[in-house]
Design a protein around this motif. Structure first.
Motif, mmCIF file in Angstrom:
data_model
loop_
_atom_site.group_PDB
_atom_site.id
_atom_site.type_symbol
_atom_site.label_atom_id
_atom_site.label_comp_id
_atom_site.label_asym_id
_atom_site.label_seq_id
_atom_site.Cartn_x
_atom_site.Cartn_y
_atom_site.Cartn_z
ATOM 1 N N PRO A 1 61.933 22.335 111.549
ATOM 2 C CA PRO A 1 61.834 21.315 110.494
ATOM 3 C C PRO A 1 61.216 20.031 111.030
ATOM 4 O O PRO A 1 61.627 19.505 112.069
ATOM 5 C CB PRO A 1 63.295 21.106 110.074
ATOM 6 C CG PRO A 1 63.978 22.394 110.433
ATOM 7 C CD PRO A 1 63.303 22.858 111.688
ATOM 8 N N GLY A 2 60.206 19.541 110.345
ATOM 9 C CA GLY A 2 59.543 18.310 110.751
ATOM 10 C C GLY A 2 58.472 18.484 111.801
ATOM 11 O O GLY A 2 57.773 17.522 112.136
ATOM 12 N N ALA A 3 58.299 19.698 112.338
ATOM 13 C CA ALA A 3 57.281 19.933 113.365
ATOM 14 C C ALA A 3 55.897 20.012 112.723
ATOM 15 O O ALA A 3 55.769 20.264 111.524
ATOM 16 C CB ALA A 3 57.592 21.220 114.113
ATOM 17 N N PRO A 4 54.830 19.808 113.504
ATOM 18 C CA PRO A 4 53.472 19.932 112.950
ATOM 19 C C PRO A 4 53.248 21.322 112.362
ATOM 20 O O PRO A 4 53.761 22.328 112.873
ATOM 21 C CB PRO A 4 52.579 19.682 114.176
ATOM 22 C CG PRO A 4 53.430 18.901 115.118
ATOM 23 C CD PRO A 4 54.829 19.387 114.910
ATOM 24 N N GLN A 5 52.447 21.381 111.317
ATOM 25 C CA GLN A 5 52.183 22.632 110.633
ATOM 26 C C GLN A 5 50.868 23.244 111.098
ATOM 27 O O GLN A 5 49.920 22.549 111.405
ATOM 28 C CB GLN A 5 52.136 22.413 109.125
ATOM 29 C CG GLN A 5 53.444 21.951 108.528
ATOM 30 C CD GLN A 5 53.342 21.762 107.026
ATOM 31 O OE1 GLN A 5 52.243 21.685 106.470
ATOM 32 N NE2 GLN A 5 54.472 21.679 106.357
ATOM 33 N N ARG A 6 50.837 24.581 111.132
ATOM 34 C CA ARG A 6 49.621 25.338 111.400
ATOM 35 C C ARG A 6 49.383 26.206 110.173
ATOM 36 O O ARG A 6 50.192 27.088 109.849
ATOM 37 C CB ARG A 6 49.766 26.197 112.653
ATOM 38 C CG ARG A 6 50.255 25.438 113.865
ATOM 39 C CD ARG A 6 50.286 26.314 115.117
ATOM 40 N NE ARG A 6 50.979 27.583 114.925
ATOM 41 C CZ ARG A 6 52.303 27.731 114.952
ATOM 42 N NH1 ARG A 6 53.084 26.659 115.134
ATOM 43 N NH2 ARG A 6 52.857 28.919 114.811
ATOM 44 N N ILE A 7 48.289 25.991 109.498
ATOM 45 C CA ILE A 7 48.035 26.694 108.241
ATOM 46 C C ILE A 7 47.401 28.054 108.523
ATOM 47 O O ILE A 7 46.396 28.159 109.227
ATOM 48 C CB ILE A 7 47.126 25.860 107.322
ATOM 49 C CG1 ILE A 7 47.819 24.535 106.962
ATOM 50 C CG2 ILE A 7 46.792 26.645 106.057
ATOM 51 C CD1 ILE A 7 46.975 23.638 106.090
ATOM 52 N N VAL A 8 48.022 29.082 107.987
ATOM 53 C CA VAL A 8 47.455 30.430 108.000
ATOM 54 C C VAL A 8 46.903 30.684 106.599
ATOM 55 O O VAL A 8 47.674 30.896 105.657
ATOM 56 C CB VAL A 8 48.515 31.482 108.359
ATOM 57 C CG1 VAL A 8 47.901 32.881 108.375
ATOM 58 C CG2 VAL A 8 49.165 31.161 109.696
ATOM 59 N N PRO A 9 45.577 30.629 106.424
ATOM 60 C CA PRO A 9 45.010 30.762 105.071
ATOM 61 C C PRO A 9 45.346 32.116 104.450
ATOM 62 O O PRO A 9 45.377 33.146 105.140
ATOM 63 C CB PRO A 9 43.503 30.599 105.288
ATOM 64 C CG PRO A 9 43.372 29.923 106.618
ATOM 65 C CD PRO A 9 44.532 30.404 107.433
ATOM 66 N N GLY A 10 45.590 32.095 103.154
ATOM 67 C CA GLY A 10 45.863 33.310 102.421
ATOM 68 C C GLY A 10 44.892 33.496 101.272
ATOM 69 O O GLY A 10 43.956 32.707 101.097
ATOM 70 N N GLU A 11 45.118 34.531 100.495
ATOM 71 C CA GLU A 11 44.264 34.851 99.363
ATOM 72 C C GLU A 11 45.065 34.751 98.067
ATOM 73 O O GLU A 11 46.274 34.935 98.063
ATOM 74 C CB GLU A 11 43.697 36.273 99.503
ATOM 75 C CG GLU A 11 42.810 36.480 100.719
ATOM 76 C CD GLU A 11 41.520 35.695 100.623
ATOM 77 O OE1 GLU A 11 41.051 35.447 99.486
ATOM 78 O OE2 GLU A 11 40.973 35.328 101.687
ATOM 79 N N PRO A 12 44.394 34.459 96.963
ATOM 80 C CA PRO A 12 45.098 34.470 95.679
ATOM 81 C C PRO A 12 45.670 35.852 95.385
ATOM 82 O O PRO A 12 45.128 36.876 95.804
ATOM 83 C CB PRO A 12 44.001 34.099 94.673
ATOM 84 C CG PRO A 12 42.945 33.412 95.480
ATOM 85 C CD PRO A 12 42.979 34.066 96.818
ATOM 86 N N GLY A 13 46.789 35.862 94.666
ATOM 87 C CA GLY A 13 47.384 37.100 94.209
ATOM 88 C C GLY A 13 47.393 37.150 92.691
ATOM 89 O O GLY A 13 47.327 36.111 92.023
ATOM 90 N N THR A 14 47.481 38.328 92.144
ATOM 91 C CA THR A 14 47.439 38.516 90.693
ATOM 92 C C THR A 14 48.825 38.857 90.162
ATOM 93 O O THR A 14 49.523 39.716 90.719
ATOM 94 C CB THR A 14 46.456 39.639 90.311
ATOM 95 O OG1 THR A 14 45.146 39.292 90.779
ATOM 96 C CG2 THR A 14 46.417 39.844 88.810
ATOM 97 N N VAL A 15 49.197 38.178 89.101
ATOM 98 C CA VAL A 15 50.451 38.441 88.400
ATOM 99 C C VAL A 15 50.098 38.877 86.985
ATOM 100 O O VAL A 15 49.331 38.199 86.299
ATOM 101 C CB VAL A 15 51.348 37.186 88.374
ATOM 102 C CG1 VAL A 15 52.606 37.460 87.572
ATOM 103 C CG2 VAL A 15 51.704 36.758 89.793
ATOM 104 N N ARG A 16 50.639 39.999 86.547
ATOM 105 C CA ARG A 16 50.255 40.589 85.265
ATOM 106 C C ARG A 16 51.472 40.737 84.363
ATOM 107 O O ARG A 16 52.538 41.163 84.799
ATOM 108 C CB ARG A 16 49.600 41.952 85.501
ATOM 109 C CG ARG A 16 49.062 42.642 84.257
ATOM 110 C CD ARG A 16 48.238 43.849 84.671
ATOM 111 N NE ARG A 16 47.684 44.547 83.523
ATOM 112 C CZ ARG A 16 48.259 45.592 82.932
ATOM 113 N NH1 ARG A 16 49.407 46.073 83.404
ATOM 114 N NH2 ARG A 16 47.690 46.176 81.890
#
Length: 379
Positions: free
Chosen positions: A113-128
């Motif tokens: 908690p509170g530590a620097p963030q490392r972004i792991v990019p993701g892809e959009p998902g579909t909800v139907r």
């Protein structure tokens, strides 16, 4: 399935006061764009992206609807799974018509908690959502209250039209995480939405988890927006961050109320004090989280005599301020937050501070019974 424009088309975003047009999609925010120049703490911006009470609204004769969404959730390095993304809930003509888990998209990894963030990019998902009733109907897609969610695309197998104007009264509420309701079981399970549903009103939830600190830009936002009903739940973040002393707390409350009254001089306005939180009832903050994940106070009860704030002091001061102002402001009301969740229910606090999903629903039912009753302030 035909794609429907999200901006400049028939779809209306309700509960959001700003729409960021991003490369992937549309990111709703719950404070106006101009407020970003008035705070530096990134947690404020992050809280505005958590779409508590935000929904897409339109009319359609479609029987199938698809939404592409890109969520952003956190994950500790010590945990093999990202944090839960929450639920997307569909309402058709005001009735529940389906719930779907929001797909995992971007993941913010952190050591703690509170530590620097490392972004792991993701892809959009579909909800139907399929099997919807035939004929023209009013549809609302409620976004998960705990997860920033970009709307990337909307597709439908029928016509999509702009929604009819919402003829209900508009209730604007501002509070802390206990009104933001991250722990609720879904976006329609937050206590403001539960209360609004019972009361037959439209709610705009401007609550900011960890950031209900009587900020002037929030007061100006409420002042300048349409509102038939207003409520302010304040105190817990102020104590948890030791943000004020008794000397400065009262004037800050007066200033916040004065600003709102500049735009809404006669609107019913309820000031709600904190619900029960044993750690800081008599002991001032700041607070921390212990090894068991429970909230603990770092102040000392003796500090109250020197102006430090506990919840008991905050409640007494809020009650005093409202009573004094009522002589000239008869539509100002005070509600002791322990009427929503009291000292006998602290087992329903997951970490000594935040209620369970069931407790949030009770809070909504109790607020509705108070506010929308025949003699209530929102009657």
């Amino acid at each position: 399935m035909r794609e429907v424009r999200l901006l400049g088309g028939p779809v209306e975003f309700r509960g959001a006061l700003d729409l960021e047009d991003r490369a992937d999609g549309v990111m709703p925010r719950r404070l106006p764009a101009w407020t970003r120049e008035q705070y530096q703490d990134p947690s404020v911006y992050g809280a505005t992206l958590l779409p508590s009470g935000v929904r897409l609204v339109f009319r359609t004769d479609s029987t199938e609807i698809e939404f592409d969404v890109l969520t952003s959730t956190g994950q500790l390095d010590t945990d093999p799974r990202p944090r839960p993304t929450g639920m997307l809930e569909l309402l058709v003509d005001g009735a529940p018509a389906g719930r779907r888990q929001a797909p995992v998209g971007n993941v913010m990894r952190m050591a703690g908690p509170g530590a620097p963030q490392r972004i792991v990019p993701g892809e959009p998902g579909t909800v139907r959502f399929a099997g919807l009733p035939a004929g023209m109907k009013h549809v609302e897609l409620w976004l998960p209250q705990q997860t920033p969610t970009e709307l990337v695309a909307l597709r439908a197998n029928g016509e999509v039209l702009a929604p009819d104007p919402d003829g209900r009264r508009r209730w604007v509420h501002h509070g802390s995480s206990l009104s933001h309701c991250i722990e609720a079981d879904g976006p329609t399970g937050t206590w403001p939405v539960v209360a609004a549903t019972i009361g037959g009103v439209e709610v705009i939830n401007l609550s900011q988890a960890g950031n209900a600190l009587l900020d002037p830009y929030v007061a100006r936002t409420i002042r300048d927006m349409p509102a038939d009903l207003i409520s302010l739940k304040t105190g817990i973040n102020i104590v948890s961050l030791a943000a004020f002393r008794l000397r400065t707390f009262g004037p800050a409350v007066h200033g916040f109320l004065d600003t709102i009254r500049e735009g809404h001089p006669d609107t019913p306005l309820v000031v709600v004090s904190p619900v029960s939180c044993p750690a800081v009832e008599e002991t001032p903050g700041p607070t921390a989280v212990d090894r068991d994940g429970q909230i603990t106070a770092l102040g000392a009860p003796a500090d109250v005599a020197d102006g430090a704030l506990s919840l008991a002091v905050v409640r007494a001061e809020l009650a005093r301020i409202v009573k004094a102002r009522q002589a000239d402001d008869p539509r100002l009301h005070y509600l002791d937050g322990r009427e929503l969740l009291g000292p006998g229910e602290t087992d329903d606090l997951t970490d000594g501070l935040h209620p369970t999903a069931a407790a949030y629903r009770r809070m909504g039912e109790r607020f509705a019974a108070y506010a929308f009753a025949g003699d209530g302030p929102f009657r």
